[in-house]
Design an enzyme around this catalytic site. Structure first.
Site, short mmCIF file in Angstrom:
data_model
loop_
_atom_site.label_atom_id
_atom_site.label_comp_id
_atom_site.label_asym_id
_atom_site.label_seq_id
_atom_site.Cartn_x
_atom_site.Cartn_y
_atom_site.Cartn_z
N CYS A 158 -10.54 -8.34 1.62
CA CYS A 158 -10.59 -9.75 1.95
C CYS A 158 -11.53 -10.03 3.12
O CYS A 158 -11.98 -11.14 3.31
CB CYS A 158 -9.20 -10.25 2.31
SG CYS A 158 -8.00 -9.73 1.13
N GLN A 208 0.81 -1.22 0.00
CA GLN A 208 0.00 0.00 0.00
C GLN A 208 0.85 1.27 0.00
O GLN A 208 0.30 2.38 0.04
CB GLN A 208 -0.95 0.01 1.21
CG GLN A 208 -2.00 -1.07 1.17
CD GLN A 208 -3.06 -0.85 0.09
OE1 GLN A 208 -3.14 0.23 -0.52
NE2 GLN A 208 -3.88 -1.86 -0.17
#
Ligand code: PLP
Length: 395
Positions: free
Chosen positions: A327, A181
């Site tokens: 997720c 990220q």
């Protein structure tokens, strides 16, 4: 209805220039990079150049330090498992409570196999307790795994300082940094650090899904996760995914172009979004005010409102956001990151992550600021917490 896509930490739209760069490697230059004829040579050259580009993207010293993988999860697994396999006598591992499941679930598995794992906490802003981490390092510590930027809050952890200080305590402890990220969102310069491994994933910076890379510092040994042919200097078997490798390299180049200006623009939009929401919606609270945050991410809690309902209503307006990492969304478990930060129950279930990208426009942000208050008002009316909401909203 046009889509306003504010879920760029889940995945990003592939840049058209990336797709164009990839195309010739499907049906024209399709040779296997390991073969000896000219057709293969073109593929081989493309992979070599891409490795150079990713080396520059991460600020590494040598292109040999870059291994292509299939994703960020594979990079993490390779670094961690590949380190432990070479040090079977060391049974202590450290990570943080807010890592991505690709690290956390691997650590849980390793615990079942007899490893002792320490999970380091964060404060209410999302900042890591570096002193606690350092206090856990000892002569038995095989690896420390710390993310560069958190996918849910955008908090940036001081990975360079952590690597330096861990090595002062135990020079043999390996450091893996999950930079999935961070790559493309902040400049990275790994060569002047003590970091041994760094993982990235192309689909987080406008490249294709299914391709990633692992930086392995020169001289650092690692056991391969995938055994077979001699590709990637014997560290990762399997015929190279040439079109995707080329695509990731092009995405890295594009992310680097005008990076500073672009990040300033995105940060301004993110700040406008935060300010707009916090001013217009009385039960909105900013979840992370970490010292450093990647410029594209904000995480906002809406007290006494169900996050999944907010997402469904946003979706009806063509707005894509997320209530946790991709997720875990869909499960009713609240985010492990927000729980680690001690976000109160009252907003834990009503927290939304907005993540912007270079495609995000000012008009889109204005539209979200105009739309969201209506959604929250509507949901406040059906919330089971009428009394509490009444006190906050003054009705
Ligand atoms: N690490 C972080 C911080 C992530 O946000 C993600 C994906 O969301 C991953 C790792 C896994 O990356 P990939 O989907 O490429 O396996």
């Amino acid at each position: 209805m046009s889509i306003i896509y504010l879920d760029n930490n889940a995945t990003t739209r592939v840049d058209e220039k990336v797709a164009e760069t990839m195309m010739p490697y499907f049906c024209e230059n399709y040779g296997n990079p390991s073969s000896i004829y000219d057709l293969a040579h073109k593929a081989n050259t493309a992979v070599r150049k891409s490795r150079e580009t990713i080396k520059d993207f991460l600020g590494a010293k040598d292109a040999k330090e870059i291994i292509f993988t299939s994703c960020g999860s594979e990079s993490a697994n390779m670094a961690i498992k590949g380190t432990l396999e070479l040090a079977p006598h060391k049974k202590h591992i450290i990570t943080t409570k807010v890592e991505h499941p690709c690290v956390l679930n691997l650590y849980k598995d390793l615990e079942k196999k007899g490893y002792k794992a320490d999970y380091i906490g964060v404060d209410s802003n999302g900042d890591l307790d570096v002193n606690e981490l350092l206090s856990k390092v000892d002569k038995d510590t095989a690896i420390v795994s710390v993310m560069y930027a958190n996918n849910e809050t955008g908090a940036i952890f001081p990975v360079e300082e952590i690597a330096q200080k861990v090595k002062e305590i135990n020079p043999d402890t390996k450091i893996f940094v999950d930079a999935v990220q961070a790559a493309g969102k902040i400049p990275i310069n790994v060569k002047d650090t003590k970091i041994d491994f760094m993982g990235i994933s192309a689909h987080k910076f406008h490249g294709p899904k299914g391709i990633g890379a692992l930086y392995i510092k020169s001289g650092t040994m690692v056991s391969p996760l995938i055994v077979g042919g001699h590709q990637e200097k014997g560290k990762r078997a399997g015929t190279e995914n040439v079109p995707y490798i080329v695509g990731m390299a092009r995405a890295a180049e594009l992310a680097t172009e005008n990076m500073e200006d672009e990040l300033t623009r995105v940060k301004k939009l993110r700040d406008t979004l935060e300010e707009g929401i916090l001013t217009k919606i009385k039960n909105a609270r900013l979840n992370s005010t970490a010292k450093n945050r990647v410029p594209n991410t904000t995480n906002i809690g809406f007290l006494y409102i169900e996050g999944e309902l907010i997402l469904l209503h946003l979706n009806d307006e063509g707005i894509c956001a997320s209530s946790g990492s991709a997720c875990t969304s869909g499960s009713l478990e609240p985010s492990h990151v927000l729980r680690a930060m001690g976000v109160p129950f009252t907003s834990l279930h009503g927290s939304i992550r907005f993540s912007l990208s270079r495609y995000t426009t000012e008009n889109e942000i204005i539209q979200v600021i105009q739309t969201l208050p209506h959604i929250i008002n509507k949901l406040a009316k059906i919330s089971p917490f009428q009394k509490e909401l009444g006190e906050i909203l003054g009705c």
